[in-house]
Design a protein around this motif. Structure first.
Motif, PDB file in Angstrom:
ATOM      1  N   PRO A 238       0.835  -1.217   0.000  1.00  0.00           N
ATOM      2  CA  PRO A 238       0.000   0.000   0.000  1.00  0.00           C
ATOM      3  C   PRO A 238       0.867   1.265   0.000  1.00  0.00           C
ATOM      4  CG  PRO A 238      -0.634  -1.539   1.752  1.00  0.00           C
ATOM      5  CD  PRO A 238       0.691  -1.987   1.232  1.00  0.00           C
ATOM      6  N   VAL A 239       0.489   2.219  -0.833  1.00  0.00           N
ATOM      7  CA  VAL A 239       1.204   3.504  -0.890  1.00  0.00           C
ATOM      8  C   VAL A 239       0.177   4.620  -0.982  1.00  0.00           C
ATOM      9  CG1 VAL A 239       3.265   2.548  -1.981  1.00  0.00           C
ATOM     10  CG2 VAL A 239       1.386   3.367  -3.409  1.00  0.00           C
ATOM     11  N   ARG A 240       0.587   5.800  -0.563  1.00  0.00           N
ATOM     12  CA  ARG A 240      -0.275   6.977  -0.686  1.00  0.00           C
ATOM     13  C   ARG A 240      -0.159   7.537  -2.109  1.00  0.00           C
ATOM     14  NH1 ARG A 240      -2.202   9.265   3.938  1.00  0.00           N
ATOM     15  NH2 ARG A 240      -1.468   8.350   5.897  1.00  0.00           N
ATOM     16  N   ILE A 241      -1.310   7.978  -2.657  1.00  0.00           N
ATOM     17  CA  ILE A 241      -1.296   8.570  -3.991  1.00  0.00           C
ATOM     18  C   ILE A 241      -2.060   9.893  -3.943  1.00  0.00           C
ATOM     19  CG2 ILE A 241      -1.201   6.313  -5.143  1.00  0.00           C
ATOM     20  CD1 ILE A 241      -4.182   6.774  -5.871  1.00  0.00           C
ATOM     21  N   ASP A 242      -1.819  10.693  -4.958  1.00  0.00           N
ATOM     22  CA  ASP A 242      -2.542  11.955  -5.117  1.00  0.00           C
ATOM     23  C   ASP A 242      -3.868  11.638  -5.806  1.00  0.00           C
ATOM     24  OD1 ASP A 242      -3.575  14.398  -5.654  1.00  0.00           O
ATOM     25  OD2 ASP A 242      -1.867  15.125  -6.819  1.00  0.00           O
ATOM     26  N   ALA A 243      -4.966  11.634  -5.051  1.00  0.00           N
ATOM     27  CA  ALA A 243      -6.268  11.268  -5.604  1.00  0.00           C
ATOM     28  C   ALA A 243      -6.657  12.174  -6.767  1.00  0.00           C
ATOM     29  CB  ALA A 243      -7.337  11.300  -4.513  1.00  0.00           C
ATOM     30  N   GLY A 244      -6.406  13.465  -6.623  1.00  0.00           N
ATOM     31  CA  GLY A 244      -6.743  14.396  -7.699  1.00  0.00           C
ATOM     32  C   GLY A 244      -5.965  14.093  -8.965  1.00  0.00           C
ATOM     33  N   GLY A 245      -4.668  13.776  -8.794  1.00  0.00           N
ATOM     34  CA  GLY A 245      -3.853  13.447  -9.962  1.00  0.00           C
ATOM     35  C   GLY A 245      -4.326  12.177 -10.644  1.00  0.00           C
ATOM     36  N   ALA A 246      -4.715  11.164  -9.815  1.00  0.00           N
ATOM     37  CA  ALA A 246      -5.198   9.904 -10.380  1.00  0.00           C
ATOM     38  C   ALA A 246      -6.475  10.124 -11.177  1.00  0.00           C
ATOM     39  CB  ALA A 246      -5.433   8.885  -9.253  1.00  0.00           C
TER      40      ALA A 246
END
Length: 264
Positions: A238-246
């Motif tokens: 699991p990793v953190r991602i930029d939801a807006g970027g995705a």
């Protein structure tokens, strides 16, 4: 009285079937007048000791001594048996402690009662075997039905899996062709227009080729990840991602197709 008894005995012997084993005649007071040896043996008594014994006393003694198998309360069973004996005509099956079964037929006559017992042990055993066979047959049918239903479900699951696999292959084929088309197309442009392309245009085409190659590499890695998942060897990180970027990438990737289908 003895002449009448002899006549009754002879009549019973002539009329009864081969399987019949025991008979007895009771007078109007329900006292035993005559019986054969088999009837006495069923009650565990000697033939000469039975004359004048009342039917009710003889029956109660047989139940008390456990010579007859009964279901439920003994008094209730005795009352039912006496009612049948006193009726104009009746029949019931007796289960003896020895394991034998007898069909009892009672007939009311002008001078008393005639009781005839026919050995039906073999018939009862055959019926029990038939019931067991039918139960096993029913169980076999249930198992066959279950297996047939299971087979249908497995076939449906296999067909669904096959359809899913084909859909996945079609989708992957399309997704793989998209970046490849970009790579091949822009590399062909560079090869054909190398002398006429400005440095900025070369950098743009090179960037598009790089992006197509990068997308192709991601797709191949996804395919490899799928094989690891199937093999149970995929390691989840699991990793953190930029939801807006995705969401922005998804919009850029699928926006045109969504617009074509009028999906918001």
């Amino acid at each position: 009285k003895k002449a009448k008894a002899s006549a009754l005995s002879a009549m019973a012997s002539r009329s009864r079937p081969k399987a019949c084993r025991a008979f007895a005649f009771f007078d109007r007071d329900d006292r035993l007048v005559v019986c054969n040896q088999d009837y006495a043996a069923l009650h565990g008594r000697r033939l000469e000791d039975l004359e004048g014994v009342r039917f009710a006393d003889l029956l109660r003694e047989a139940v008390t001594r456990g010579r007859i198998r009964i279901d439920g309360d003994s008094e209730t069973w005795l009352a039912r048996r006496l009612d049948l004996h006193n009726a104009p005509a009746g029949a019931m099956t007796l289960e003896m402690a020895s394991g034998k079964a007898f069909l009892v037929r009672d007939r009311h006559t002008r001078d008393g009662h005639v009781t005839v017992l026919t050995d039906v042990t073999d018939e009862r055993r055959a019926e029990a075997a038939l019931e067991t066979t039918q139960a096993e047959l029913a169980s076999s049918r249930e198992r066959a039905t279950y297996l047939a239903d299971l087979t249908r479900r497995l076939d449906a699951a296999a067909a669904s899996a096959d359809t899913t696999k084909k859909t996945l292959l079609r989708t992957m084929s399309h997704e793989l062709k998209t970046p490849l088309n970009a790579i091949i197309g822009f590399s062909d442009l560079l090869a054909q227009m190398a002398e006429r392309c400005a440095p900025a245009q070369v950098r743009e085409y090179a960037g598009l080729i790089h992006a197509g190659g990068h997308n192709l590499l991601k797709l191949i890695n996804h395919i490899l990840d799928l094989t690891k998942i199937v093999a149970g060897k995929f390691e989840i990180r699991p990793v953190r991602i930029d939801a807006g970027g995705a969401l922005w990438i998804a919009r850029e990737t699928y926006g045109a197709r969504a617009d074509a289908k009028r999906l918001d």
